[in-house]
Write a protein that holds these residues in place. Structure first.
Motif, mmCIF file in Angstrom:
data_model
loop_
_atom_site.group_PDB
_atom_site.id
_atom_site.type_symbol
_atom_site.label_atom_id
_atom_site.label_comp_id
_atom_site.label_asym_id
_atom_site.label_seq_id
_atom_site.Cartn_x
_atom_site.Cartn_y
_atom_site.Cartn_z
ATOM 1 N N THR A 187 56.514 4.975 -4.141
ATOM 2 C CA THR A 187 55.383 4.474 -3.354
ATOM 3 C C THR A 187 55.702 4.654 -1.882
ATOM 4 O O THR A 187 56.753 4.207 -1.402
ATOM 5 N N ILE A 188 54.793 5.306 -1.166
ATOM 6 C CA ILE A 188 54.996 5.576 0.257
ATOM 7 C C ILE A 188 53.872 4.914 1.041
ATOM 8 O O ILE A 188 52.688 5.157 0.769
ATOM 9 N N VAL A 189 54.243 4.080 1.996
ATOM 10 C CA VAL A 189 53.275 3.378 2.833
ATOM 11 C C VAL A 189 53.483 3.803 4.284
ATOM 12 O O VAL A 189 54.615 3.762 4.792
ATOM 13 N N ALA A 190 52.410 4.210 4.933
ATOM 14 C CA ALA A 190 52.464 4.547 6.351
ATOM 15 C C ALA A 190 51.988 3.355 7.165
ATOM 16 O O ALA A 190 51.020 2.695 6.791
ATOM 17 N N ILE A 191 52.670 3.079 8.253
ATOM 18 C CA ILE A 191 52.202 2.060 9.187
ATOM 19 C C ILE A 191 51.725 2.770 10.446
ATOM 20 O O ILE A 191 52.434 3.588 11.022
ATOM 21 N N ASP A 192 50.498 2.480 10.824
ATOM 22 C CA ASP A 192 49.845 3.170 11.944
ATOM 23 C C ASP A 192 49.035 2.136 12.718
ATOM 24 O O ASP A 192 47.826 2.003 12.512
ATOM 25 N N PRO A 193 49.685 1.372 13.590
ATOM 26 C CA PRO A 193 49.045 0.223 14.233
ATOM 27 C C PRO A 193 47.762 0.546 14.992
ATOM 28 O O PRO A 193 46.799 -0.213 14.930
ATOM 29 N N ALA A 194 47.753 1.674 15.695
ATOM 30 C CA ALA A 194 46.582 2.020 16.504
ATOM 31 C C ALA A 194 45.609 2.949 15.789
ATOM 32 O O ALA A 194 44.535 3.251 16.298
ATOM 33 N N GLY A 195 45.978 3.416 14.606
ATOM 34 C CA GLY A 195 45.096 4.303 13.844
ATOM 35 C C GLY A 195 45.026 5.726 14.351
ATOM 36 O O GLY A 195 44.224 6.526 13.860
#
Length: 224
Positions: A187-195
């Motif tokens: 499972t791979i989750v990306a974190i992208d606070p500003a989109g």
């Protein structure tokens, strides 16, 4: 999913702006290349210092020159952290996630392109030892290729006693997400606070569905 591997910079700790500032300062002194937004995304974030320095300054840098330049950049970066009122805490919601993982005995570790000197700094500055076993974290020590090669996540999975397919990786960088795919993480989750990177991540198949802005909904969405 039986265990979690966290990237650190830009994931657990929102410091990408300070790394960019430190790199810009160094490269303005020693490089003739112009630093573009694409370079920041693809050739800085997630990359190891030796790769960055040889890309922007010279492929002929010696190991001693790389070490000296890396030390200069990281010392300035750590000063920026200490001087910044906005960089005193983990990413929003993360402490609750770490407390939950520890209370429920989830295997977890950190896999970071940062050098040891920075990981030592983070253990003191953010009290990482409350949740993580230092001997199980993975940082850049020159013994394996950096992201997007899969090695860092394969080593991290082994250190927590799990197969890569049984791990969840959380990453913010382009090369880090590539590395997680190359390691065949389950499972791979990306974190992208500003989109701002979401469209690129989706277009290249790096994170089609699992994208978060912070950790406030992580427990119900991924751990319950």
């Amino acid at each position: 999913m039986k265990g979690i591997i966290f990237d650190f910079n830009g994931t657990m700790f929102m410091d990408s702006d300070l790394h960019e500032k430190a790199w810009l300062s160094l490269l303005q002194k020693y490089s003739t290349k112009e630093l573009t937004d694409e370079d920041i995304l693809k050739n800085i974030h997630g990359k190891t210092n030796d790769v960055i320095l040889r890309y922007f300054i010279s492929t002929n840098l010696t190991a001693d020159e790389v070490e000296k330049l890396s030390d200069e950049k990281e010392a300035y970066y750590r000063k920026l952290v200490l001087d910044s009122p906005a960089h005193k805490e983990f990413t929003k919601g993360l402490v609750d996630v770490l407390d939950y993982l520890k209370a429920n005995h989830f295997p977890m570790t950190i896999a970071s392109a940062s050098p040891k000197v920075n990981m030592d700094f983070y253990f003191g500055y953010l009290n990482l030892g409350k949740w993580f076993d230092y001997d199980k974290i993975v940082y850049h020590d020159g013994t394996f290729p950096g992201k997007p090669a899969p090695d860092i996540f394969l080593i991290a999975a082994e250190k927590i006693g799990l197969a890569p397919e049984n791990c969840l990786v959380i990453e913010d960088s382009y090369s880090g997400l590539q590395a997680a795919h190359n390691a065949k993480i389950g499972t791979i989750v990306a974190i992208d606070p500003a989109g701002k990177n979401r469209a690129l991540f989706a277009a290249e198949g790096l994170a089609k569905k699992n994208v978060i802005e912070d950790f406030t909904t992580f427990i119900p969405n991924y751990l319950s």
